[in-house]
Design a protein around this motif. Structure first.
Motif, PDB file in Angstrom:
ATOM      1  N   GLU A  25      25.891  -5.571-109.114  1.00  0.00           N
ATOM      2  CA  GLU A  25      25.640  -4.529-108.106  1.00  0.00           C
ATOM      3  C   GLU A  25      25.532  -3.160-108.761  1.00  0.00           C
ATOM      4  OE1 GLU A  25      28.299  -4.992-104.546  1.00  0.00           O
ATOM      5  OE2 GLU A  25      29.085  -6.634-105.787  1.00  0.00           O
ATOM      6  N   GLU A  26      26.240  -2.960-109.869  1.00  0.00           N
ATOM      7  CA  GLU A  26      26.185  -1.700-110.598  1.00  0.00           C
ATOM      8  C   GLU A  26      25.882  -1.988-112.075  1.00  0.00           C
ATOM      9  OE1 GLU A  26      29.240   0.911-107.804  1.00  0.00           O
ATOM     10  OE2 GLU A  26      29.918   0.185-109.766  1.00  0.00           O
ATOM     11  N   ILE A  27      24.778  -1.419-112.555  1.00  0.00           N
ATOM     12  CA  ILE A  27      24.354  -1.595-113.937  1.00  0.00           C
ATOM     13  C   ILE A  27      24.904  -0.449-114.772  1.00  0.00           C
ATOM     14  CG2 ILE A  27      22.356  -1.839-115.470  1.00  0.00           C
ATOM     15  CD1 ILE A  27      22.759  -4.149-113.482  1.00  0.00           C
ATOM     16  N   TRP A  28      25.262  -0.752-116.007  1.00  0.00           N
ATOM     17  CA  TRP A  28      25.835   0.237-116.908  1.00  0.00           C
ATOM     18  C   TRP A  28      24.914   0.481-118.103  1.00  0.00           C
ATOM     19  CZ3 TRP A  28      30.975   2.466-116.928  1.00  0.00           C
ATOM     20  CH2 TRP A  28      31.711   2.178-115.775  1.00  0.00           C
ATOM     21  N   CYS A  29      24.976   1.702-118.628  1.00  0.00           N
ATOM     22  CA  CYS A  29      24.313   2.021-119.887  1.00  0.00           C
ATOM     23  C   CYS A  29      25.332   2.710-120.807  1.00  0.00           C
ATOM     24  CB  CYS A  29      23.073   2.888-119.663  1.00  0.00           C
ATOM     25  SG  CYS A  29      23.400   4.536-118.992  1.00  0.00           S
ATOM     26  N   CYS A  55      30.588   7.841-116.770  1.00  0.00           N
ATOM     27  CA  CYS A  55      29.705   8.901-116.277  1.00  0.00           C
ATOM     28  C   CYS A  55      28.874   8.385-115.115  1.00  0.00           C
ATOM     29  CB  CYS A  55      28.789   9.390-117.397  1.00  0.00           C
ATOM     30  SG  CYS A  55      27.597  10.649-116.886  1.00  0.00           S
ATOM     31  N   ASP A  56      28.879   9.122-114.032  1.00  0.00           N
ATOM     32  CA  ASP A  56      28.068   8.804-112.860  1.00  0.00           C
ATOM     33  C   ASP A  56      26.623   9.181-113.154  1.00  0.00           C
ATOM     34  OD1 ASP A  56      26.875   8.514-110.405  1.00  0.00           O
ATOM     35  OD2 ASP A  56      28.290   9.778-109.316  1.00  0.00           O
ATOM     36  N   MET A  57      25.734   8.200-113.288  1.00  0.00           N
ATOM     37  CA  MET A  57      24.336   8.467-113.617  1.00  0.00           C
ATOM     38  C   MET A  57      23.561   9.038-112.437  1.00  0.00           C
ATOM     39  SD  MET A  57      23.866   7.860-116.812  1.00  0.00           S
ATOM     40  CE  MET A  57      22.090   7.675-116.992  1.00  0.00           C
ATOM     41  N   HIS A  58      24.153   9.061-111.250  1.00  0.00           N
ATOM     42  CA  HIS A  58      23.528   9.680-110.082  1.00  0.00           C
ATOM     43  C   HIS A  58      24.042  11.095-109.834  1.00  0.00           C
ATOM     44  CE1 HIS A  58      22.397   5.524-108.170  1.00  0.00           C
ATOM     45  NE2 HIS A  58      21.809   5.752-109.323  1.00  0.00           N
ATOM     46  N   ALA A  59      24.902  11.603-110.712  1.00  0.00           N
ATOM     47  CA  ALA A  59      25.472  12.930-110.521  1.00  0.00           C
ATOM     48  C   ALA A  59      24.411  14.002-110.759  1.00  0.00           C
ATOM     49  CB  ALA A  59      26.648  13.136-111.472  1.00  0.00           C
ATOM     50  N   PRO A  60      24.485  15.136-110.051  1.00  0.00           N
ATOM     51  CA  PRO A  60      23.568  16.240-110.326  1.00  0.00           C
ATOM     52  C   PRO A  60      23.657  16.665-111.787  1.00  0.00           C
ATOM     53  CG  PRO A  60      24.800  16.631-108.299  1.00  0.00           C
ATOM     54  CD  PRO A  60      25.425  15.433-108.941  1.00  0.00           C
ATOM     55  N   GLY A  61      22.493  16.923-112.396  1.00  0.00           N
ATOM     56  CA  GLY A  61      22.458  17.355-113.789  1.00  0.00           C
ATOM     57  C   GLY A  61      22.159  16.254-114.777  1.00  0.00           C
ATOM     58  N   VAL A  62      22.063  14.987-114.319  1.00  0.00           N
ATOM     59  CA  VAL A  62      21.706  13.877-115.196  1.00  0.00           C
ATOM     60  C   VAL A  62      20.194  13.651-115.095  1.00  0.00           C
ATOM     61  CG1 VAL A  62      21.989  11.438-115.718  1.00  0.00           C
ATOM     62  CG2 VAL A  62      23.955  12.775-114.932  1.00  0.00           C
ATOM     63  N   GLU A  63      19.496  13.774-116.222  1.00  0.00           N
ATOM     64  CA  GLU A  63      18.049  13.569-116.256  1.00  0.00           C
ATOM     65  C   GLU A  63      17.717  12.490-117.282  1.00  0.00           C
ATOM     66  OE1 GLU A  63      13.857  15.960-117.235  1.00  0.00           O
ATOM     67  OE2 GLU A  63      15.796  16.974-117.443  1.00  0.00           O
ATOM     68  N   THR A 105      19.073   5.314-125.171  1.00  0.00           N
ATOM     69  CA  THR A 105      19.943   4.754-124.149  1.00  0.00           C
ATOM     70  C   THR A 105      19.227   3.628-123.413  1.00  0.00           C
ATOM     71  OG1 THR A 105      20.946   6.946-123.875  1.00  0.00           O
ATOM     72  CG2 THR A 105      21.398   5.297-122.180  1.00  0.00           C
ATOM     73  N   SER A 106      19.590   2.395-123.726  1.00  0.00           N
ATOM     74  CA  SER A 106      18.954   1.233-123.101  1.00  0.00           C
ATOM     75  C   SER A 106      19.278   1.185-121.615  1.00  0.00           C
ATOM     76  CB  SER A 106      19.443  -0.064-123.761  1.00  0.00           C
ATOM     77  OG  SER A 106      19.128  -0.075-125.137  1.00  0.00           O
ATOM     78  N   GLY A 107      18.246   1.016-120.800  1.00  0.00           N
ATOM     79  CA  GLY A 107      18.441   0.766-119.381  1.00  0.00           C
ATOM     80  C   GLY A 107      18.968   1.928-118.569  1.00  0.00           C
ATOM     81  N   ALA A 108      18.935   3.152-119.102  1.00  0.00           N
ATOM     82  CA  ALA A 108      19.464   4.291-118.340  1.00  0.00           C
ATOM     83  C   ALA A 108      18.695   4.512-117.046  1.00  0.00           C
ATOM     84  CB  ALA A 108      19.425   5.556-119.192  1.00  0.00           C
ATOM     85  N   HIS A 109      17.429   4.084-117.012  1.00  0.00           N
ATOM     86  CA  HIS A 109      16.590   4.335-115.840  1.00  0.00           C
ATOM     87  C   HIS A 109      16.972   3.479-114.638  1.00  0.00           C
ATOM     88  CE1 HIS A 109      14.847   1.270-118.402  1.00  0.00           C
ATOM     89  NE2 HIS A 109      14.148   0.793-117.402  1.00  0.00           N
ATOM     90  N   HIS A 110      17.763   2.434-114.832  1.00  0.00           N
ATOM     91  CA  HIS A 110      18.244   1.686-113.678  1.00  0.00           C
ATOM     92  C   HIS A 110      19.765   1.550-113.661  1.00  0.00           C
ATOM     93  CE1 HIS A 110      17.119  -1.708-116.581  1.00  0.00           C
ATOM     94  NE2 HIS A 110      18.432  -1.692-116.565  1.00  0.00           N
ATOM     95  N   ALA A 111      20.452   2.405-114.433  1.00  0.00           N
ATOM     96  CA  ALA A 111      21.917   2.330-114.515  1.00  0.00           C
ATOM     97  C   ALA A 111      22.568   3.183-113.432  1.00  0.00           C
ATOM     98  CB  ALA A 111      22.398   2.788-115.887  1.00  0.00           C
ATOM     99  N   ARG A 112      23.654   2.674-112.906  1.00  0.00           N
ATOM    100  CA  ARG A 112      24.479   3.413-111.946  1.00  0.00           C
ATOM    101  C   ARG A 112      25.607   4.158-112.653  1.00  0.00           C
ATOM    102  NH1 ARG A 112      27.041   6.254-109.550  1.00  0.00           N
ATOM    103  NH2 ARG A 112      27.815   6.220-107.399  1.00  0.00           N
ATOM    104  N   TRP A 113      26.110   3.580-113.737  1.00  0.00           N
ATOM    105  CA  TRP A 113      27.207   4.172-114.494  1.00  0.00           C
ATOM    106  C   TRP A 113      26.906   4.118-115.977  1.00  0.00           C
ATOM    107  CZ3 TRP A 113      31.002   6.810-112.116  1.00  0.00           C
ATOM    108  CH2 TRP A 113      31.211   6.562-110.758  1.00  0.00           C
ATOM    109  N   GLY A 151      27.140  -3.594-119.582  1.00  0.00           N
ATOM    110  CA  GLY A 151      28.299  -3.664-118.707  1.00  0.00           C
ATOM    111  C   GLY A 151      29.219  -4.809-119.071  1.00  0.00           C
ATOM    112  N   LEU A 152      28.652  -5.997-119.245  1.00  0.00           N
ATOM    113  CA  LEU A 152      29.453  -7.183-119.517  1.00  0.00           C
ATOM    114  C   LEU A 152      30.052  -7.168-120.914  1.00  0.00           C
ATOM    115  CD1 LEU A 152      27.027  -9.849-117.984  1.00  0.00           C
ATOM    116  CD2 LEU A 152      29.187  -9.073-116.986  1.00  0.00           C
ATOM    117  N   GLY A 153      29.242  -6.791-121.915  1.00  0.00           N
ATOM    118  CA  GLY A 153      29.681  -6.920-123.303  1.00  0.00           C
ATOM    119  C   GLY A 153      30.443  -5.734-123.842  1.00  0.00           C
ATOM    120  N   MET A 154      30.270  -4.554-123.227  1.00  0.00           N
ATOM    121  CA  MET A 154      30.853  -3.342-123.800  1.00  0.00           C
ATOM    122  C   MET A 154      31.746  -2.591-122.814  1.00  0.00           C
ATOM    123  SD  MET A 154      27.286  -2.269-125.585  1.00  0.00           S
ATOM    124  CE  MET A 154      26.212  -3.701-125.755  1.00  0.00           C
ATOM    125  N   ALA A 155      31.226  -2.313-121.618  1.00  0.00           N
ATOM    126  CA  ALA A 155      32.025  -1.545-120.660  1.00  0.00           C
ATOM    127  C   ALA A 155      33.228  -2.334-120.173  1.00  0.00           C
ATOM    128  CB  ALA A 155      31.149  -1.119-119.481  1.00  0.00           C
TER     129      ALA A 155
END
Length: 378
Positions: free
Chosen positions: A94-98, A163-171, A133-141, A66-70
């Motif tokens: 508050e929101e982690i990114w992958c 991309c919303d990582m909580h959206a339906p269809g994201v596994e 994908t690093s950290g996708a398991h705790h990412a919000r976005w 999130g900090l270095g890329m997003a």
């Protein structure tokens, strides 16, 4: 600047210090006012970081993407609404990114990626698979690159999204590493609907947007200046001092050589940060990341050699919240460092970038440059 820092320290509570720091414009001083910055020269960030070194800090292990890329990508290509929406919770944690870039069939040649995004009114329907994908398991976005036009050459048919990582269809599924952990994941996107308001940049301009992300990623991995004698070289030097029986002339010579390389790399990182004050990172970041990977692998190898009586038998499967190269044991560091020459761009690709964009050598032949993506063999 010091007056502003003093006011922050006098008025901010410990509960939401990072939020207060963002609102005071001291998160990234070169960002615009209201977006965590003051529109000030970038070099003033060093003063701010030094004065606030003993206050709550962002969790770099969890927030690195999130900090270095997003964040720099959102600043460069996001709409004012996107910048307001994403930057503050990104900085406070508050929101982690992958990062949803690499695919099973598109790693070093990222532009061949096959994840599709098809327009449906004001939404996009995304289908595909991402990997490593690093950290996708705790990412919000996530920052996502997808193919929106298969009828044009591979670099021109891409579009960039949040991309919303909580959206339906994201596994999200874990990928076990040689360390016994699972900091990486594979991510499956099946009929994921993303609003067009989550698009960053123009349709079909995703490759240019992604280049901003990748250049900042390489600086984030390899271009962070440390203190002299700190980091991995400090750990290896400490091991040397603790193992007098192993002080052979050959090992002494290797340690001295690596100390010099570590100091050259550190000073080069300082110089790179100074260059960044003038704008976005260029190919120099690729050189720094390449140097970091080689040096870190050699240092962790020497450290393990100096501790040759210490094995590595911790193969328990864990979900890792963050990468911790310095706070873990020598076996973990040695094994984890093997990934340094892959993540953030393989060393082979970075050498090509340096050859073409820094040294001015002729480009490699690219037979598929003008071929529509749908006609490429896969």
């Amino acid at each position: 600047m010091r007056d502003r820092i003093a006011r922050l320290l006098a008025t901010a509570g410990t509960g939401d210090f990072l939020g207060a720091r963002f609102d005071a414009g001291l998160a990234w001083v070169h960002f615009p006012e209201g977006l965590g910055g003051l529109g000030a020269p970038r070099e003033l960030q060093q003063l701010v970081d030094r004065e606030l070194a003993h206050t709550p800090q962002p969790n770099i292990g969890r927030q690195a993407i999130g900090l270095g890329m997003a964040a720099p990508t959102i600043l460069a290509f996001g709409t004012p609404e996107q910048q307001k929406r994403f930057l503050r919770p990104l900085y406070t944690g508050e929101e982690i990114w992958c990062q949803l870039f690499s695919e099973p069939g598109a790693g070093s040649d990222l532009a061949t990626l096959a994840t599709r995004a098809v327009r449906d009114g004001d939404e996009w329907i995304v289908d595909g698979q991402k990997v490593w994908t690093s950290g996708a398991h705790h990412a919000r976005w996530a920052i996502l690159v997808a193919r929106t036009d298969p009828d044009v050459p591979k670099h021109r048919g891409l579009t960039y999204f949040a991309c919303d990582m909580h959206a339906p269809g994201v596994e999200v599924r874990p990928l076990r590493q040689i360390t016994g952990e699972a900091e990486f994941n594979e991510v499956f996107l099946t009929g994921v609907r993303l609003g067009d308001d989550l698009r960053l940049g123009e349709i079909g301009d995703g490759w240019r947007v992604a280049q901003t992300t990748l250049m900042n990623e390489r600086v984030a991995i390899g271009g962070t200046p440390g203190r002299q004698g700190g980091g991995m070289i400090g750990i290896v030097a400490g091991t040397w001092r603790d193992q007098p029986a192993l002080r052979t002339p050959e090992l002494h010579q290797r340690l001295l050589k690596l100390w010099v390389e570590a100091e050259v790399t550190r000073l080069s990182a300082v110089r790179l940060r100074e260059q960044l004050a003038a704008g976005q990172p260029g190919p120099e970041g690729s050189g720094m990341k390449l140097s970091f990977a080689k040096l870190n692998q050699e240092l962790t190898g020497l450290d393990l050699e100096l501790r040759r009586d210490l094995g590595y038998d911790d193969w328990s499967f864990r979900r890792s919240d963050e990468v911790d190269m310095l706070g873990r044991g020598p076996g973990y560091r040695y094994l984890r460092a093997k990934g340094n020459s892959i993540e953030g761009g393989t060393s082979e690709i970075l050498r090509t970038i340096i050859a073409e964009r820094v040294l001015g050598l002729p480009s490699e032949p690219r037979a598929d440059k003008d071929v529509p993506w749908k006609d490429l063999p896969r």
